[in-house]
Design a protein around this motif. Structure first.
Motif, PDB file in Angstrom:
ATOM      1  N   ASP A   1     -53.648   6.397 -86.539  1.00  0.00           N
ATOM      2  CA  ASP A   1     -54.558   5.826 -87.526  1.00  0.00           C
ATOM      3  C   ASP A   1     -53.988   5.897 -88.943  1.00  0.00           C
ATOM      4  O   ASP A   1     -54.428   5.161 -89.834  1.00  0.00           O
ATOM      5  CB  ASP A   1     -55.910   6.533 -87.476  1.00  0.00           C
ATOM      6  CG  ASP A   1     -56.656   6.272 -86.182  1.00  0.00           C
ATOM      7  OD1 ASP A   1     -56.293   5.307 -85.487  1.00  0.00           O
ATOM      8  OD2 ASP A   1     -57.574   7.047 -85.839  1.00  0.00           O
ATOM      9  N   GLN A   2     -53.029   6.790 -89.155  1.00  0.00           N
ATOM     10  CA  GLN A   2     -52.422   6.950 -90.471  1.00  0.00           C
ATOM     11  C   GLN A   2     -51.094   6.197 -90.595  1.00  0.00           C
ATOM     12  O   GLN A   2     -50.583   6.020 -91.698  1.00  0.00           O
ATOM     13  CB  GLN A   2     -52.173   8.444 -90.753  1.00  0.00           C
ATOM     14  CG  GLN A   2     -53.384   9.332 -90.573  1.00  0.00           C
ATOM     15  CD  GLN A   2     -54.472   9.043 -91.581  1.00  0.00           C
ATOM     16  OE1 GLN A   2     -54.177   8.634 -92.703  1.00  0.00           O
ATOM     17  NE2 GLN A   2     -55.719   9.254 -91.203  1.00  0.00           N
ATOM     18  N   GLY A   3     -50.528   5.787 -89.447  1.00  0.00           N
ATOM     19  CA  GLY A   3     -49.278   5.026 -89.468  1.00  0.00           C
ATOM     20  C   GLY A   3     -48.020   5.859 -89.566  1.00  0.00           C
ATOM     21  O   GLY A   3     -46.945   5.327 -89.853  1.00  0.00           O
ATOM     22  N   TYR A   4     -48.112   7.185 -89.304  1.00  0.00           N
ATOM     23  CA  TYR A   4     -46.946   8.054 -89.419  1.00  0.00           C
ATOM     24  C   TYR A   4     -46.312   8.329 -88.063  1.00  0.00           C
ATOM     25  O   TYR A   4     -47.022   8.531 -87.059  1.00  0.00           O
ATOM     26  CB  TYR A   4     -47.324   9.399 -90.049  1.00  0.00           C
ATOM     27  CG  TYR A   4     -47.724   9.319 -91.501  1.00  0.00           C
ATOM     28  CD1 TYR A   4     -46.782   9.076 -92.493  1.00  0.00           C
ATOM     29  CD2 TYR A   4     -49.058   9.504 -91.884  1.00  0.00           C
ATOM     30  CE1 TYR A   4     -47.156   9.013 -93.834  1.00  0.00           C
ATOM     31  CE2 TYR A   4     -49.432   9.445 -93.215  1.00  0.00           C
ATOM     32  CZ  TYR A   4     -48.477   9.203 -94.181  1.00  0.00           C
ATOM     33  OH  TYR A   4     -48.848   9.137 -95.499  1.00  0.00           O
TER      34      TYR A   4
ATOM     35  N   HIS B   1     -41.869   4.110 -83.252  1.00  0.00           N
ATOM     36  CA  HIS B   1     -42.410   2.927 -83.921  1.00  0.00           C
ATOM     37  C   HIS B   1     -42.416   1.720 -82.986  1.00  0.00           C
ATOM     38  O   HIS B   1     -43.415   0.986 -82.895  1.00  0.00           O
ATOM     39  CB  HIS B   1     -41.580   2.617 -85.167  1.00  0.00           C
ATOM     40  CG  HIS B   1     -42.081   1.445 -85.946  1.00  0.00           C
ATOM     41  ND1 HIS B   1     -43.269   1.471 -86.656  1.00  0.00           N
ATOM     42  CD2 HIS B   1     -41.574   0.193 -86.109  1.00  0.00           C
ATOM     43  CE1 HIS B   1     -43.467   0.307 -87.228  1.00  0.00           C
ATOM     44  NE2 HIS B   1     -42.468  -0.495 -86.917  1.00  0.00           N
TER      45      HIS B   1
ATOM     46  N   ASN C   1     -45.832  -0.078 -81.547  1.00  0.00           N
ATOM     47  CA  ASN C   1     -46.070  -1.441 -82.014  1.00  0.00           C
ATOM     48  C   ASN C   1     -45.725  -2.493 -80.967  1.00  0.00           C
ATOM     49  O   ASN C   1     -45.678  -3.681 -81.263  1.00  0.00           O
ATOM     50  CB  ASN C   1     -45.274  -1.692 -83.296  1.00  0.00           C
ATOM     51  CG  ASN C   1     -45.881  -0.987 -84.480  1.00  0.00           C
ATOM     52  OD1 ASN C   1     -46.817  -1.474 -85.094  1.00  0.00           O
ATOM     53  ND2 ASN C   1     -45.371   0.201 -84.781  1.00  0.00           N
TER      54      ASN C   1
ATOM     55  N   ARG D   1     -43.057   6.002 -91.878  1.00  0.00           N
ATOM     56  CA  ARG D   1     -44.358   5.341 -91.947  1.00  0.00           C
ATOM     57  C   ARG D   1     -44.132   3.856 -91.743  1.00  0.00           C
ATOM     58  O   ARG D   1     -43.347   3.250 -92.484  1.00  0.00           O
ATOM     59  CB  ARG D   1     -45.068   5.604 -93.270  1.00  0.00           C
ATOM     60  CG  ARG D   1     -46.529   5.132 -93.218  1.00  0.00           C
ATOM     61  CD  ARG D   1     -47.331   5.593 -94.415  1.00  0.00           C
ATOM     62  NE  ARG D   1     -48.754   5.503 -94.140  1.00  0.00           N
ATOM     63  CZ  ARG D   1     -49.710   5.721 -95.027  1.00  0.00           C
ATOM     64  NH1 ARG D   1     -49.388   6.071 -96.263  1.00  0.00           N
ATOM     65  NH2 ARG D   1     -50.979   5.617 -94.690  1.00  0.00           N
ATOM     66  N   ALA D   2     -44.795   3.335 -90.723  1.00  0.00           N
ATOM     67  CA  ALA D   2     -44.623   1.921 -90.363  1.00  0.00           C
ATOM     68  C   ALA D   2     -43.149   1.592 -90.162  1.00  0.00           C
ATOM     69  O   ALA D   2     -42.677   0.515 -90.540  1.00  0.00           O
ATOM     70  CB  ALA D   2     -45.245   1.019 -91.421  1.00  0.00           C
TER      71      ALA D   2
END
Length: 480
Positions: free
Chosen positions: A331-334, A266, A270, A60-61
């Motif tokens: 949308d959940q960052g996973y 990730h 990003n 996550r993130a």
């Protein structure tokens, strides 16, 4: 409900050895929730008990919150799966090719409207106007393949076959999944950059982002590579015992590790591996994957909007030995990745199960059927008749038989899931891979029959689920 969509239509095989390894602790400072962790651990226990062998990891993130293996990356030595096991990511290679093309477009070195004629003077007239964008979105009309992944075949031979192949539809007129299109994109990358596809991908995009174990032969480590149920490592089980050939280049066969895959997801999402403009270009939902399909194809990846979790990006891939799946819940960052060297419980099933655990949703895992040593008979029931019709269809090598099955034995909903040519492509693959498979397990419930087919080459058991309506039409097909 379930059908053979292009990225999901893959062959994977079962491995009998299972042994769950301990949970790898989340990294320090990772944002974890005890209830969520408990759900993930319990769900992974179910997967391992059902026969999953491989590795699944979630971040996550960018921070790893779950990483766990089951079974053995090398059954002979009992070497476990880890975050650093090297695995075949198969058709996920297309996601890397799409990223590389987007980076070149963003840099002004390539146009999405550039045509094959701009790069290949010998391209025939029927393919000369095919654009880079059409290749990226599977709308060029090219066939799925023109050769064998295991052959030792160079660019000139594959190019000649691709250029000689008959177009399946007018370029730009329909979606049809094609490995050949991404091979041509790899060749275009080489012409634009003056370097090999692998060199540009690895040294210009991945290594600067800290992703150092993803590529082809330049990064391959036989001592870290996963093996299939016969003990064959990736170089043998996926590449044919030699460097990957041009039937694989750009569309399949890259190796990576679970750690690298999470880092890549990730960094890509990003915009630290390519620019925000290149990322947005590649992640745009450009072409619907067949009439009525809930998903769209971007640049080498699938885009979906789920009412419960929001925007999703993903791709998967498989061959007769391995199966891998990456997924981002934007949308959940996973970020999620799963990989396996068996067939009974696929990486696709693992991702589905773990997403449900993440979100606190109910989930029922389909468990493999207990298989008989000898062939078993189909029951004299409605489901037995449905299964007999399906097996007779995939045993035939007559395209007219496949077409008749799609038009007259499938429900409107299932038939609308893909264009007729897409269904025919799938029947062709089913005939090639499973047309002579023996039935070794049968389980029937209301409006559904589950079969275990023993593959004639490997001897492994392939699960098949056929769902049908009250009037005898097939409403869902699922392998694995």
């Amino acid at each position: 409900m379930k059908a053979f969509s292009s990225p999901l239509a893959i062959a994977r095989f079962a491995l009998a050895l299972t042994c769950a390894s301990p949970l790898i602790a989340p990294v320090a400072g990772a944002r974890t929730d005890p209830a969520q962790q408990a759900r993930l651990e319990a769900r992974f226990d179910e997967l391992a008990e059902a026969g999953f062998t491989g590795f699944a990891a979630i971040a996550r993130a960018g921070e790893i919150i779950f990483a766990r293996g089951a079974g053995f990356a090398d059954p002979a030595t009992r070497r476990p799966f880890t975050l650093d096991t090297q695995v075949d990511v198969l058709s996920i290679t297309k996601s890397f090719t799409g990223m590389a093309i987007a980076s070149l477009i963003d840099a002004g070195r390539l146009s999405p409207d550039a045509t094959l004629a701009d790069f290949f003077p010998d391209v025939p007239d029927d393919k000369a106007a095919i654009t880079v964008q059409q290749l990226l979105t599977h709308t060029a009309g090219l066939p799925d393949a023109v050769g064998d992944d295991f052959s030792d075949e160079g660019w000139d031979s594959v190019r000649d076959k691709a250029f000689a192949a008959e177009l399946l539809h007018a370029p730009g007129s329909a979606y049809r999944y094609s490995n050949v299109g991404f091979t041509l994109l790899a060749a275009i990358i080489e012409r634009v950059t003056g370097r090999t596809y692998e060199d540009y991908l690895v040294n210009d995009l991945l290594v600067p982002a800290g992703i150092e174990h993803t590529g082809y032969q330049s990064v391959y480590d036989n001592g870290l590579a996963a093996r299939n149920s016969h003990g064959e490592p990736v170089i043998d089980a996926s590449w044919g015992g030699h460097d990957p050939n041009w039937n694989l280049m750009g569309n399949g066969g890259l190796v990576s590790t679970p750690r690298d895959m999470l880092a890549w997801e990730h960094a890509y999402r990003n915009a630290t591996i390519v620019s925000p403009a290149a990322r947005d270009m590649a992640h745009a939902p450009l072409v619907r994957e067949g009439e009525g399909a809930p998903s769209f194809y971007g640049y080498g990846l699938v885009v979906e909007d789920d009412p419960l979790v929001g925007r999703i990006y993903w791709h998967n891939g498989g061959n007769r030995s391995f199966n891998s799946h990456w997924r981002v819940l934007a949308d959940q960052g996973y970020e999620l990745f799963a990989t396996t060297n068996q067939r009974a419980v696929s990486a696709d099933s693992a991702i589905e199960a773990l997403v449900a655990a993440l979100m606190g949703q109910d989930f029922e895992l389909r468990r493999p059927l207990e298989a008989s040593i000898d062939p078993v008979a189909l029951p004299e029931t409605a489901g037995g008749d449905i299964a007999a019709g399906f097996l007779a269809m995939i045993a035939s090598d007559d395209e007219a038989v496949w077409r008749d099955y799609v038009l007259n034995r499938m429900s409107d909903d299932l038939r609308a899931f893909a264009p007729i040519e897409g269904h025919l492509d799938m029947m062709r693959q089913l005939h090639r891979d499973f047309g002579n498979a023996a039935i070794v397990a049968v389980f029937e419930s209301e409006n559904e029959i589950r079969l275990g087919l023993r593959d004639p080459l490997s001897g492994e058991v392939i699960p098949v689920v056929i769902e049908y309506t009250g009037d005898g039409l097939v409403n869902g097909l699922l392998l694995g």
